[in-house]
Design a protein around this motif. Sequence first.
Motif, PDB file in Angstrom:
ATOM      1  N   LEU A   7       0.907  -1.158  -0.086  1.00 18.77           N
ATOM      2  CA  LEU A   7      -0.116   0.280   0.108  1.00 18.77           C
ATOM      3  C   LEU A   7       0.938   1.227  -0.034  1.00 18.77           C
ATOM      4  O   LEU A   7       1.899   1.454   0.632  1.00 18.77           O
ATOM      5  N   GLU A   8       0.627   2.248  -0.927  1.00 18.06           N
ATOM      6  CA  GLU A   8       1.133   3.489  -1.055  1.00 18.06           C
ATOM      7  C   GLU A   8       0.423   4.541  -0.737  1.00 18.06           C
ATOM      8  O   GLU A   8      -0.709   4.808  -1.491  1.00 18.06           O
ATOM      9  N   ILE A   9       0.559   5.366  -0.144  1.00 16.93           N
ATOM     10  CA  ILE A   9      -0.240   6.716   0.188  1.00 16.93           C
ATOM     11  C   ILE A   9       0.662   8.018  -0.116  1.00 16.93           C
ATOM     12  O   ILE A   9       1.565   8.349   0.516  1.00 16.93           O
ATOM     13  N   LEU A  20      11.542  18.379   7.528  1.00 16.66           N
ATOM     14  CA  LEU A  20      12.484  18.245   8.580  1.00 16.66           C
ATOM     15  C   LEU A  20      12.414  17.431   9.844  1.00 16.66           C
ATOM     16  O   LEU A  20      13.468  16.675  10.107  1.00 16.66           O
ATOM     17  N   SER A  21      11.351  17.143  10.339  1.00 22.36           N
ATOM     18  CA  SER A  21      11.197  16.014  11.203  1.00 22.36           C
ATOM     19  C   SER A  21      11.679  14.692  10.877  1.00 22.36           C
ATOM     20  O   SER A  21      11.668  14.373   9.671  1.00 22.36           O
ATOM     21  N   SER A  22      12.296  13.856  11.670  1.00 27.28           N
ATOM     22  CA  SER A  22      12.816  12.583  11.360  1.00 27.28           C
ATOM     23  C   SER A  22      11.452  11.659  11.200  1.00 27.28           C
ATOM     24  O   SER A  22      10.391  11.823  11.679  1.00 27.28           O
ATOM     25  N   ASN A  23      11.632  10.682  10.455  1.00 25.34           N
ATOM     26  CA  ASN A  23      10.648   9.791  10.023  1.00 25.34           C
ATOM     27  C   ASN A  23      11.126   8.256   9.929  1.00 25.34           C
ATOM     28  O   ASN A  23      12.294   8.163   9.688  1.00 25.34           O
ATOM     29  N   PRO A  24      10.086   7.301  10.294  1.00 25.40           N
ATOM     30  CA  PRO A  24      10.566   5.889   9.941  1.00 25.40           C
ATOM     31  C   PRO A  24      10.971   5.545   8.486  1.00 25.40           C
ATOM     32  O   PRO A  24      10.618   6.295   7.463  1.00 25.40           O
ATOM     33  N   ASP A  25      11.599   4.655   8.205  1.00 21.60           N
ATOM     34  CA  ASP A  25      12.114   4.239   7.000  1.00 21.60           C
ATOM     35  C   ASP A  25      10.870   4.216   5.906  1.00 21.60           C
ATOM     36  O   ASP A  25      11.356   4.245   4.661  1.00 21.60           O
ATOM     37  N   PHE A  26       9.776   3.507   6.299  1.00 20.76           N
ATOM     38  CA  PHE A  26       8.621   3.650   5.290  1.00 20.76           C
ATOM     39  C   PHE A  26       8.112   4.806   5.063  1.00 20.76           C
ATOM     40  O   PHE A  26       7.023   4.802   4.005  1.00 20.76           O
ATOM     41  N   VAL A  27       8.434   5.978   5.663  1.00 21.72           N
ATOM     42  CA  VAL A  27       7.976   7.515   5.132  1.00 21.72           C
ATOM     43  C   VAL A  27       8.968   8.177   4.341  1.00 21.72           C
ATOM     44  O   VAL A  27      10.149   8.381   4.831  1.00 21.72           O
ATOM     45  N   ALA A  32      12.705  15.013   0.202  1.00 19.95           N
ATOM     46  CA  ALA A  32      13.406  13.811  -0.128  1.00 19.95           C
ATOM     47  C   ALA A  32      12.899  12.983  -1.418  1.00 19.95           C
ATOM     48  O   ALA A  32      13.705  12.635  -2.270  1.00 19.95           O
ATOM     49  N   PHE A  33      11.516  13.185  -1.491  1.00 25.15           N
ATOM     50  CA  PHE A  33      11.025  12.504  -2.900  1.00 25.15           C
ATOM     51  C   PHE A  33      11.447  13.581  -3.785  1.00 25.15           C
ATOM     52  O   PHE A  33      11.690  12.944  -4.890  1.00 25.15           O
ATOM     53  N   TYR A 318       5.302  10.669   1.361  1.00 25.31           N
ATOM     54  CA  TYR A 318       4.966   9.214   0.986  1.00 25.31           C
ATOM     55  C   TYR A 318       4.805   8.149   1.777  1.00 25.31           C
ATOM     56  O   TYR A 318       5.976   8.007   2.570  1.00 25.31           O
ATOM     57  N   TYR A 319       4.059   7.281   2.291  1.00 22.65           N
ATOM     58  CA  TYR A 319       4.076   6.388   3.087  1.00 22.65           C
ATOM     59  C   TYR A 319       3.953   4.925   2.292  1.00 22.65           C
ATOM     60  O   TYR A 319       3.112   4.820   1.229  1.00 22.65           O
ATOM     61  N   ARG A 320       4.749   4.037   2.590  1.00 18.77           N
ATOM     62  CA  ARG A 320       4.844   2.786   1.876  1.00 18.77           C
ATOM     63  C   ARG A 320       4.779   1.673   2.679  1.00 18.77           C
ATOM     64  O   ARG A 320       5.693   1.592   3.510  1.00 18.77           O
ATOM     65  N   LEU A 321       3.635   0.886   2.801  1.00 26.22           N
ATOM     66  CA  LEU A 321       3.470  -0.117   3.680  1.00 26.22           C
ATOM     67  C   LEU A 321       3.456  -1.699   3.130  1.00 26.22           C
ATOM     68  O   LEU A 321       3.340  -1.737   2.027  1.00 26.22           O
TER      69      LEU A 321
END
Length: 321
Positions: A7-9, A20-27, A32-33, A318-321
Amino acid sequence: MKPVEALEIAILVDNTTDSLSSNPDFVETEFAFLRRHGMKWLSGKCLCCAAHGLSCLITTKTAGTSHTLLFDTGPDEWVFERNVTRLGVDLGSVEAMMLSHGHWDHGGAMPRALQMITQANGGRNVPVYLHPEMFALRGTRTKDGGIFPMEKVPSVDVLAGCGGDVVVTRDEQSALDGAFHISGEIPRVTAFERGMPGQHRQKPDGSWEKDELLPDERFVSVHVAGKGQVVFTACSHAGLINVLLAARARFPDVPLYGVFGGFHLSGLTEAIIPETVAALAQFDLKLIAAGHCTGWRAVNALSDAYGSAVVPSAVGKYYRL
């Protein structure tokens, strides 16, 4: 609801911009995009625009096939078109559209979105899922007793004229080969979630009546294999807990994994932040992507309670699950 492999959102419209805030690897953040897709200079001319509203492009992937649903469009065609263009989104892949409820900040760009989709897909009409109660003139009561009206959502005729095959129903729907579940009306079962305080709607005779429960609000759910249900709730006027209870009851054998959207715990509904945060524990969510109308007080409270599960939404993410 058939399980999907991935799933991609893509967050096309949201109230906040935050690269600027940190995010987990799936975000992946907007910055960056865009850099990964060729942005050579960091410049405002390359970036999306945050606005009061929400739009999510939701794509499922299974066995080499994909399906894409556009969940709301945000408030304004300029914002929607700018952000879609900046992110290089292929709207020709959109196979269906849903409006979560009858508020301008979610449906204002629907006509332009349909025009852009049909221009990109060779002129094919697109199913558009709506609820019959979302077309009334709505407003909020002012301190002097008057009504401050809201812009109405686009009519069926307007949407049909822009390329929509409009489906107006109160009933739940299975969309795009069963990859998406579009809910019916959401049962109101909690004691503390009471809708949108102060909202009214105009009756046919021109008078106004209270319309705080917003029966037209619905959610979308996707079953990601090995994870569970990912629920999309646009504003949670029905109440975030009511939404998640309904999703769990509809698919009791599929655990809840995550929730995206606005939780409407700002303004007059800030009072129910403690009850909402406490009640959320029963679902054991692994992802809480709070955005839009959630409000900073609620995001802080959610983060304090659920830590790294809280990954706030922002435009261009972008979130990629």
